[in-house]
Design a protein around this motif. Structure first.
Motif, PDB file in Angstrom:
ATOM      1  N   CYS A 191       0.822  -1.209   0.000  1.00 38.60           N
ATOM      2  CA  CYS A 191       0.000   0.000   0.000  1.00 38.60           C
ATOM      3  C   CYS A 191       0.860   1.265   0.000  1.00 38.60           C
ATOM      4  O   CYS A 191       0.516   2.245  -0.656  1.00 38.60           O
ATOM      5  CB  CYS A 191      -0.940  -0.004   1.197  1.00 38.60           C
ATOM      6  SG  CYS A 191      -2.204  -1.279   1.079  1.00 38.60           S
ATOM      7  N   ALA A 192       1.962   1.234   0.723  1.00 39.42           N
ATOM      8  CA  ALA A 192       2.827   2.418   0.804  1.00 39.42           C
ATOM      9  C   ALA A 192       3.354   2.810  -0.573  1.00 39.42           C
ATOM     10  O   ALA A 192       3.468   3.995  -0.894  1.00 39.42           O
ATOM     11  CB  ALA A 192       3.978   2.160   1.767  1.00 39.42           C
TER      12      ALA A 192
ATOM     13  N   LEU B 105       0.458   4.703  -2.360  1.00 41.26           N
ATOM     14  CA  LEU B 105      -0.193   5.859  -1.733  1.00 41.26           C
ATOM     15  C   LEU B 105       0.101   7.177  -2.427  1.00 41.26           C
ATOM     16  O   LEU B 105      -0.794   7.990  -2.618  1.00 41.26           O
ATOM     17  CB  LEU B 105       0.236   5.988  -0.262  1.00 41.26           C
ATOM     18  CG  LEU B 105      -0.468   5.120   0.743  1.00 41.26           C
ATOM     19  CD1 LEU B 105       0.126   5.337   2.133  1.00 41.26           C
ATOM     20  CD2 LEU B 105      -1.942   5.368   0.775  1.00 41.26           C
TER      21      LEU B 105
ATOM     22  N   LYS C  74      -4.210   8.279   3.620  1.00 40.29           N
ATOM     23  CA  LYS C  74      -4.435   6.835   3.766  1.00 40.29           C
ATOM     24  C   LYS C  74      -5.917   6.504   3.768  1.00 40.29           C
ATOM     25  O   LYS C  74      -6.328   5.479   3.233  1.00 40.29           O
ATOM     26  CB  LYS C  74      -3.809   6.331   5.064  1.00 40.29           C
ATOM     27  CG  LYS C  74      -2.309   6.243   5.020  1.00 40.29           C
ATOM     28  CD  LYS C  74      -1.788   5.674   6.322  1.00 40.29           C
ATOM     29  CE  LYS C  74      -0.277   5.623   6.317  1.00 40.29           C
ATOM     30  NZ  LYS C  74       0.253   5.094   7.574  1.00 40.29           N
ATOM     31  N   SER C  75      -6.728   7.377   4.362  1.00 39.65           N
ATOM     32  CA  SER C  75      -8.158   7.074   4.458  1.00 39.65           C
ATOM     33  C   SER C  75      -8.813   6.999   3.086  1.00 39.65           C
ATOM     34  O   SER C  75      -9.624   6.109   2.828  1.00 39.65           O
ATOM     35  CB  SER C  75      -8.867   8.122   5.318  1.00 39.65           C
ATOM     36  OG  SER C  75      -8.662   9.419   4.775  1.00 39.65           O
TER      37      SER C  75
ATOM     38  N   SER D 188      -7.569   3.849   1.322  1.00 40.53           N
ATOM     39  CA  SER D 188      -8.213   2.660   1.880  1.00 40.53           C
ATOM     40  C   SER D 188      -9.545   2.416   1.183  1.00 40.53           C
ATOM     41  O   SER D 188      -9.880   1.277   0.835  1.00 40.53           O
ATOM     42  CB  SER D 188      -8.427   2.856   3.381  1.00 40.53           C
ATOM     43  OG  SER D 188      -9.103   1.763   3.931  1.00 40.53           O
TER      44      SER D 188
END
Length: 125
Positions: A68-69, A72, A77-78, A81
């Motif tokens: 995920c990093a 991004l 992050k929200s 997600s």
């Protein structure tokens, strides 16, 4: 063999930081993915209609997997997600949890088998 989760739980219990920790409370969530026969065209197209999700899919098409990093960028992050959830629920992306890493992979073979030529058309620049 003792897992890293068991070792971490014992360490936290010994340090009395979190005395009631168990393997179940510390384990990362597993994600559900639709079966390849359940993947429908409309959710796929809706997921690909968003420029951020399309960028993620294009990135995953170039690599085997990415955490995920790596995906991004400078986005919160929200919101990412949410984008990963939409991609998973549509059947485009599979997320595997390995320790604290969430590894995302494009479900290319399943999508190509279900909708031949779709990803090739979408991924063309």
């Amino acid at each position: 063999m003792t897992s890293w989760i068991q070792l971490h739980c014992r360490r936290l219990q010994r340090m009395k930081i979190w005395p009631h920790v168990t393997e179940k409370t510390i384990q990362m969530p597993l994600y559900e993915h639709p079966d390849s026969s359940e993947i429908a065209l409309l959710p796929l197209l809706r997921a690909l209609a968003d420029p951020i999700r399309l960028e993620v899919v294009r990135h995953l098409a170039r690599v085997d997997y990415a955490n995920c990093a790596a995906l991004l960028g400078d986005r919160p992050k929200s919101s990412m997600s949410h984008h990963f959830q939409v991609l998973r629920e549509s059947g485009l992306v599979k997320t595997d949890v390995q320790g604290v890493q969430h590894l995302n992979a494009l479900r290319r073979a399943e999508i190509d088998a279900r909708f031949p030529g779709l990803l090739d058309a979408v991924l063309r620049d």
